[in-house]
Design a protein around this motif. Structure first.
Motif, short mmCIF file in Angstrom:
data_model
loop_
_atom_site.label_atom_id
_atom_site.label_comp_id
_atom_site.label_asym_id
_atom_site.label_seq_id
_atom_site.Cartn_x
_atom_site.Cartn_y
_atom_site.Cartn_z
N ARG A 1 -7.59 6.30 -3.32
CA ARG A 1 -6.23 6.71 -2.93
C ARG A 1 -6.25 7.51 -1.63
N PRO B 1 0.01 5.89 -2.78
CA PRO B 1 0.13 4.43 -2.82
C PRO B 1 0.39 3.93 -4.24
N TYR B 2 0.85 2.69 -4.32
CA TYR B 2 1.10 2.10 -5.63
C TYR B 2 -0.16 2.14 -6.48
N THR B 3 0.00 2.51 -7.72
CA THR B 3 -1.12 2.57 -8.66
C THR B 3 -1.79 1.21 -8.79
N GLU B 4 -1.00 0.15 -8.79
CA GLU B 4 -1.55 -1.20 -8.91
C GLU B 4 -2.47 -1.52 -7.74
N SER B 5 -2.10 -1.07 -6.53
CA SER B 5 -2.92 -1.32 -5.35
C SER B 5 -4.26 -0.59 -5.46
#
Length: 119
Positions: free
Chosen positions: A34, A46-50
């Motif tokens: 991250r 940032p998006y957790t999925e990314s």
């Protein structure tokens, strides 16, 4: 029969549902990735999925490289030289590994000198 009980309880089977074993594994590099994403221009959060996707790719790369290194070197042992041997075909990675290993040696020498001066 013991195999059936393990499979029925979900042990040893990969799951994307975020179960206890999978959740611990997924968070190995989460914070670092991250921060790196932010450093390379992504959003501060940032998006957790990314982050999870990148972490999965990193873990897969490390696992594959370690497995290959275990086949190259002595049985049962992975040494730095084995990793360097496998990476030498990629000039960017090889250069970075050499830089990091050199820096590591310099830090070790500096720590030794500091410890000797301390006593």
């Amino acid at each position: 029969m013991a195999e059936d009980s393990g499979a029925a309880s979900g042990e040893g089977t990969p799951s994307r549902s975020g179960t206890s074993g999978d959740e611990k594994r997924k968070r190995i590099f989460f914070k670092e990735i991250r921060c790196m994403m932010y450093g390379f221009g992504d959003d501060q959060n940032p998006y957790t999925e990314s982050v999870e996707l990148l972490e999965e790719l990193v873990i897969e790369f490390i696992s594959d490289l370690t497995h290959k290194a275990s086949q190259v070197g002595r049985a049962g042992r992975v040494q730095v030289e084995d990793i360097v041997y496998l990476i030498q075909k990629d000039p960017q990675k090889y250069s970075r590994v050499k830089d990091l290993l050199t820096m590591n040696e310099e830090l070790k020498k500096a720590r030794r000198a500091f410890d000797e001066a301390k006593f």
